[in-house]
Enzyme design. Sequence first.
Site: not given
Ligand code: ATP
Ligand code: MG
Length: 448
Positions: A100, A173, A219, A224, A236
Site C-alpha cells: 500500500k 489475502l 471507517d 474494508n 484499512d
Molecule cells: N492485504 C490485502 N489483501 C488483499 N487485498 C487487499 C489487501 N489490502 C488491500 N487490498 C485491496 O485493496 C483495496 C484498497 O485497500 P485499502 O482499503 O486499504 O486502501 P484505501 O486507500 O483505503 O482504498 P479505498 O479508499 O478504496 O478504501 C481493498 O479494498 C482490497 O480490495
Molecule cells: Mg479502504
Amino acid sequence: MSDKESDREQETQNTKANILDKYANRIKTDEFVFKKSKTSKDKSDRATVENVLDPRTIKFLEKLYRNGTITKLNGCISTGKEANVYHAVNETNGKQYAIKIYKTSVLIFKDRERYVDGEFRFRNTKNQHNPRKMIKIWAEKEFRNLKRLHSSGLIPTPEPVALKSHVLCMEFLTENEESPSPKLKDYQFKDTEEVGRFYQQMLVYMRIMFQKCHLIHADLSEYNSIVHKGQLYIFDVSQSVEPDHPMSLDFLRMDIKNVNDYFQRKIQVYPERLVFQFIVNGWDAIKEKTDKNTVLEEENEQTLFQYLESLPLKGEDDSDAGFEDDIFRSMHLVRSLNNLEDRDFQEFADGKITTLNELVQDINLESDSDLSSDSESESDSDLDAESDSASDSEKSWEERDTSLKGKRFEDKDEKKARKQQAKELKQDKRKTKMKKHLKKKLIRKTKK
Ligand SMILES: Nc1ncnc2c1ncn2[C@@H]1O[C@H](COP(=O)(O)OP(=O)(O)OP(=O)(O)O)[C@@H](O)[C@H]1O
Ligand SMILES: [Mg+2]
C-alpha cells in the site's frame, strides 16, 4: 534553484535512473489482472513506472527488494483516494504481498487531520501541512494499528510485514493464485443464516477491538473487510483511533451505522443503541442486563454470541422508543458532566444532552498506556523509516529523542514558564466559568 537544490535534484534523478535500470523488469504499475499475470510477458512499461512512482517511493520500494521481502511488483490492484495498493510476490518462497503506497495529494489531509489530532500516540505530530511528512505518519498509524490488531490474536487481519516511510507491506489475502479473497460487499453468502453469523461476528470483533485492542476502526464497512478462508478479516486501519480520542464515540456510532446499513439489506439487525452498549459496556454491566435464563460466565466469543442472541432485534422491543437509530445517532453524547462546555449547560438542562454514563456503565475510555506506546513493540526492521533531517516525531525510531517527556523531566525555567502560562490560562477561564452554585442548581433541577 540553488546549486545545492539542483545537486539534490540531480542525485534524485540518478537514484531513480539506476534503481529503474536495476529493477525495470520487476516493477509494473499498470493494472494487475490475476489470470493474465501468469502468461503476460509484456515488459514493464518504464515510462508508466516513472510517472506513477516518484523517486522517493522507488527508493523505499527498493529496500523491500534488497532485504529479500519481494522480488517482483506485479501491478496495481486498487487505486483509492488515499493510496494505491499493488500486488507483489517473492518468487523464491511464493509468498504474495499487498503493497500500500500512500499518495501525497494535500487535499486529503483536511479530512485526515481530525483522526490524528487528539490522539495521545501522535501528540507530538507537527508538520500537519507538510504532505511528505504527513503521509509517513499516516502510514505509520496504519502499520501500528494493524500490528496491534494482528498481535492480539483476536482479530483476523492481513499480517503486517514492513513499513518503509509511506510504503506499507502486508500479507496478500488470497486463497489461490487466481484472485484475491473477496471483500465482504462481493461475498456470496450461502443463506441468511450465514449472513446472521457474519453480522454477529462483525459486532463481536468491534467489541474486541474496543475492549481489548483499545481501537475504534472509524471507517468500518463492507469495503474494508474481506472474507478469507471463511473468516471475516479487518483491514484499512489508518484512520482508527484510541478510545481517548475526543471523537472516538462519534466514529464508533458511524461504524455501527455503516455495519447495520449493510446487513439490514439482508437480515433484521439490532438497534444501534443496543449495539453501542454491547461494544462499550464492561462485561459486568452486560451480565447484569441479561435476563435470568441467560447465564453468562467469563467473556469469550461464545458468551458474546450468546448475549447477542438474547438481544431484541429492531422493532421487537418497544423499550427502544425514544432511542430510534436516528435519535441515537444525532444525540449529543458527552463523556461526563465535567466535559460539558458552559454554553451546553442550558441544553443539558433541557434534556437534549446525554452523558455517557446514562447510556452505558463501567465504560473504560482510557487508552491502555502500554498499548498506546505500541511503537516500542515494533522491531526496528519493521519501522525502518526514512531518516531525513526532521523533528522528533519525524526521526526514525532509533534516532528519536528518547529523553523522557513530562513534567518531572523538564528543566527549571521551562517549568516556571509553563506554570506561569497555566496560571494565566486559568485566570481567563475563570472569568467565563459558570459559578459552582449555579451549576449545582441546574443539575439538581434536571435530576428531578
Ligand atoms: N492485504 C490485502 N489483501 C488483499 N487485498 C487487499 C489487501 N489490502 C488491500 N487490498 C485491496 O485493496 C483495496 C484498497 O485497500 P485499502 O482499503 O486499504 O486502501 P484505501 O486507500 O483505503 O482504498 P479505498 O479508499 O478504496 O478504501 C481493498 O479494498 C482490497 O480490495
Ligand atoms: Mg479502504
